[in-house]
Motif scaffolding. Structure first.
Motif, mmCIF file in Angstrom:
data_model
loop_
_atom_site.group_PDB
_atom_site.id
_atom_site.type_symbol
_atom_site.label_atom_id
_atom_site.label_comp_id
_atom_site.label_asym_id
_atom_site.label_seq_id
_atom_site.Cartn_x
_atom_site.Cartn_y
_atom_site.Cartn_z
ATOM 1 N N GLN A 60 8.460 0.150 8.808
ATOM 2 C CA GLN A 60 9.126 -0.990 9.420
ATOM 3 C C GLN A 60 9.430 -2.073 8.377
ATOM 4 N N PRO A 61 10.714 -2.367 8.152
ATOM 5 C CA PRO A 61 11.070 -3.402 7.172
ATOM 6 C C PRO A 61 10.436 -4.753 7.484
ATOM 7 N N GLU A 62 10.166 -5.004 8.751
ATOM 8 C CA GLU A 62 9.563 -6.273 9.145
ATOM 9 C C GLU A 62 8.132 -6.434 8.617
ATOM 10 N N GLN A 63 7.546 -5.338 8.104
ATOM 11 C CA GLN A 63 6.198 -5.398 7.528
ATOM 12 C C GLN A 63 6.214 -5.377 6.002
ATOM 13 N N LEU A 64 7.396 -5.355 5.412
ATOM 14 C CA LEU A 64 7.500 -5.306 3.956
ATOM 15 C C LEU A 64 6.865 -6.533 3.299
ATOM 16 N N HIS A 65 6.869 -7.655 4.004
ATOM 17 C CA HIS A 65 6.287 -8.870 3.422
ATOM 18 C C HIS A 65 4.815 -8.675 3.072
ATOM 19 N N ARG A 66 4.128 -7.812 3.789
ATOM 20 C CA ARG A 66 2.716 -7.556 3.494
ATOM 21 C C ARG A 66 2.566 -6.930 2.108
ATOM 22 N N LEU A 67 3.456 -6.013 1.783
ATOM 23 C CA LEU A 67 3.414 -5.364 0.476
ATOM 24 C C LEU A 67 3.817 -6.350 -0.621
ATOM 25 N N LEU A 68 4.834 -7.148 -0.355
ATOM 26 C CA LEU A 68 5.295 -8.119 -1.347
ATOM 27 C C LEU A 68 4.203 -9.137 -1.664
ATOM 28 N N ASP A 69 3.503 -9.592 -0.649
ATOM 29 C CA ASP A 69 2.423 -10.560 -0.869
ATOM 30 C C ASP A 69 1.307 -9.958 -1.717
ATOM 31 N N ALA A 70 0.984 -8.698 -1.471
ATOM 32 C CA ALA A 70 -0.123 -8.046 -2.180
ATOM 33 C C ALA A 70 0.223 -7.713 -3.628
ATOM 34 N N LEU A 71 1.502 -7.643 -3.947
ATOM 35 C CA LEU A 71 1.907 -7.238 -5.292
ATOM 36 C C LEU A 71 1.517 -8.270 -6.349
ATOM 37 N N HIS A 72 1.230 -9.498 -5.937
ATOM 38 C CA HIS A 72 0.856 -10.535 -6.902
ATOM 39 C C HIS A 72 -0.388 -10.154 -7.693
ATOM 40 N N SER A 73 -1.248 -9.311 -7.107
ATOM 41 C CA SER A 73 -2.494 -8.945 -7.781
ATOM 42 C C SER A 73 -2.673 -7.434 -7.874
ATOM 43 N N ALA A 74 -1.575 -6.688 -7.912
ATOM 44 C CA ALA A 74 -1.661 -5.222 -7.950
ATOM 45 C C ALA A 74 -0.545 -4.652 -8.811
ATOM 46 N N ASP A 75 -0.768 -3.409 -9.253
ATOM 47 C CA ASP A 75 0.261 -2.678 -9.994
ATOM 48 C C ASP A 75 1.046 -1.740 -9.076
ATOM 49 N N LEU A 76 0.391 -1.286 -8.027
ATOM 50 C CA LEU A 76 1.015 -0.465 -6.986
ATOM 51 C C LEU A 76 0.454 -0.911 -5.648
ATOM 52 N N VAL A 77 1.339 -1.183 -4.697
ATOM 53 C CA VAL A 77 0.916 -1.521 -3.342
ATOM 54 C C VAL A 77 1.381 -0.424 -2.398
ATOM 55 N N ILE A 78 0.471 0.057 -1.574
ATOM 56 C CA ILE A 78 0.764 1.122 -0.613
ATOM 57 C C ILE A 78 0.628 0.568 0.796
ATOM 58 N N GLY A 79 1.639 0.759 1.615
ATOM 59 C CA GLY A 79 1.538 0.468 3.040
ATOM 60 C C GLY A 79 0.771 1.597 3.688
ATOM 61 N N SER A 80 -0.463 1.319 4.087
ATOM 62 C CA SER A 80 -1.402 2.372 4.465
ATOM 63 C C SER A 80 -1.625 2.467 5.972
ATOM 64 N N ARG A 81 -1.675 3.704 6.432
ATOM 65 C CA ARG A 81 -1.991 3.978 7.838
ATOM 66 C C ARG A 81 -3.480 3.999 8.090
#
Length: 240
Positions: free
Chosen positions: A93-114
Motif C-alpha cells: 500500500q503506497p499509503e504506508q510508504l511513509h513508514r519506510l521513508l521515516d525509518a531510512l534515516h537510521s538504516a541502510d535497508l528498510v523492509i516493509g514487514s508482514r
C-alpha cells in the motif's frame, strides 16, 4: 520506486496513481517485461503525462530479480540516492510508504514487514501464510540472519547499500532475489530495519507465485546456508 510489471494492465494506473497521491515527491519507474496485455503501452502513456513516471522496457519475461536489477542499474545511473521496490498489484500500500521513508534515516535497508509486531496479511489462505512464515523461519535458521520477513518486496535501499552488495554478482532472478539482497546487506555489516505493514493479497489479475518458484527459492537458500556453515567450520578449524 521501481515497480516491475508483467500483465498488470488492470492494476498499473490504479497503483501508480495511489503512489503519486500518497508521496508526490517520489518518482516511479515501471520496468515492464514485454507484457502481452498492453501494460507497457499504459506505462508509456502515464509517463507522457507525468514527468515523475518513467518506463524501462525489457524484451522478455526473465524473472522478478532480473527486472529489479535492470531498474536498479538505471536508477543508479540516473543518480538517485534512495531506490525502492514495490509490487504493482496493490499488495503493497503506497499509503504506508511513509513508514519506510521515516525509518531510512537510521538504516541502510528498510523492509516493509508482514511478520514484525503490527504487521499483518489480508486475504491469504492459512496454507499460504504457513508456507510464507515457515520459509522465513527456514531462512533465519539456515542463513543465520535475524530478518523476520526476508522474502518481502516492499523496500527502500540507500544508494550506498546497493553499491556495497555488488549487484553485478547477483545471479538470482526469481523471488529468492529478495532473500539474496537482504542476506548480502546483513553479511556486509549494514543495518536492516523492518517496519510493520499490512500486506493485501491482490484482487485483480493473476499471481506470479507458483510451486516451481517456491521450490527454486528453497533450493537456493539451502545451498547458500550450507555454504555458509561450511565456511564457518573451515574458519574454526583454521583457528584451532
Amino acid at each position: 520506486m521501481v515497480v516491475p510489471t508483467y500483465n498488470e494492465s488492470e492494476n498499473l494506473e490504479w497503483i501508480v496513481g495511489r503512489l503519486r497521491e500518497a508521496q508526490p515527491g517520489v518518482d516511479v519507474m515501471v520496468v515492464d517485461d514485454n507484457s502481452p496485455d498492453g501494460t507497457g503501452e499504459i506505462a508509456d502513456r502515464m509517463a507522457s503525462q507525468d514527468p515523475a513516471v518513467s518506463v524501462v522496457h525489457r524484451t522478455e519475461k526473465a524473472g522478478l530479480g532480473a527486472a529489479y536489477l535492470n531498474g536498479f542499474a538505471v536508477a543508479l545511473e540516473a543518480g538517485y540516492d534512495v531506490i525502492g521496490e514495490m509490487d504493482a498489484d496493490g499488495s503493497h500500500q503506497p499509503e504506508q510508504l511513509h513508514r519506510l521513508l521515516d525509518a531510512l534515516h537510521s538504516a541502510d535497508l528498510v523492509i516493509g514487514s508482514r511478520y514484525v509486531p503490527g504487521g499483518s496479511v489480508v486475504n491469504w489462505p492459512l496454507q499460504r501464510l504457513a508456507l510464507s512464515r515457515g520459509g522465513n523461519l527456514y531462512v533465519r535458521l539456515l542463513l543465520g540472519i535475524k530478518v523476520k520477513d526476508a522474502t518481502a518486496g516492499f523496500r527502500l535501499f540507500r544508494r550506498t547499500t546497493l553499491e556495497a552488495i555488488d549487484l553485478a554478482s547477483v545471479l538470482s532472478t526469481g523471488y529468492v532475489f529478495q532473500t539474496d539482497l537482504a542476506y548480502r546487506t546483513v553479511t556486509r555489516g549494514m543495518r536492516v530495519t523492518e517496519v510493520p505493514i499490512e500486506f493485501i493479497e491482490r484482487v485483480r489479475g493473476d499471481s506470479k507465485m507458483s510451486g516451481q518458484v517456491a521450490s527454486e527459492s528453497l533450493k537456493l537458500i539451502t545451498r547458500w546456508g550450507l555454504s555458509e556453515r561450511l565456511a564457518q567450520l573451515r574458519s574454526r578449524r583454521g583457528r584451532s
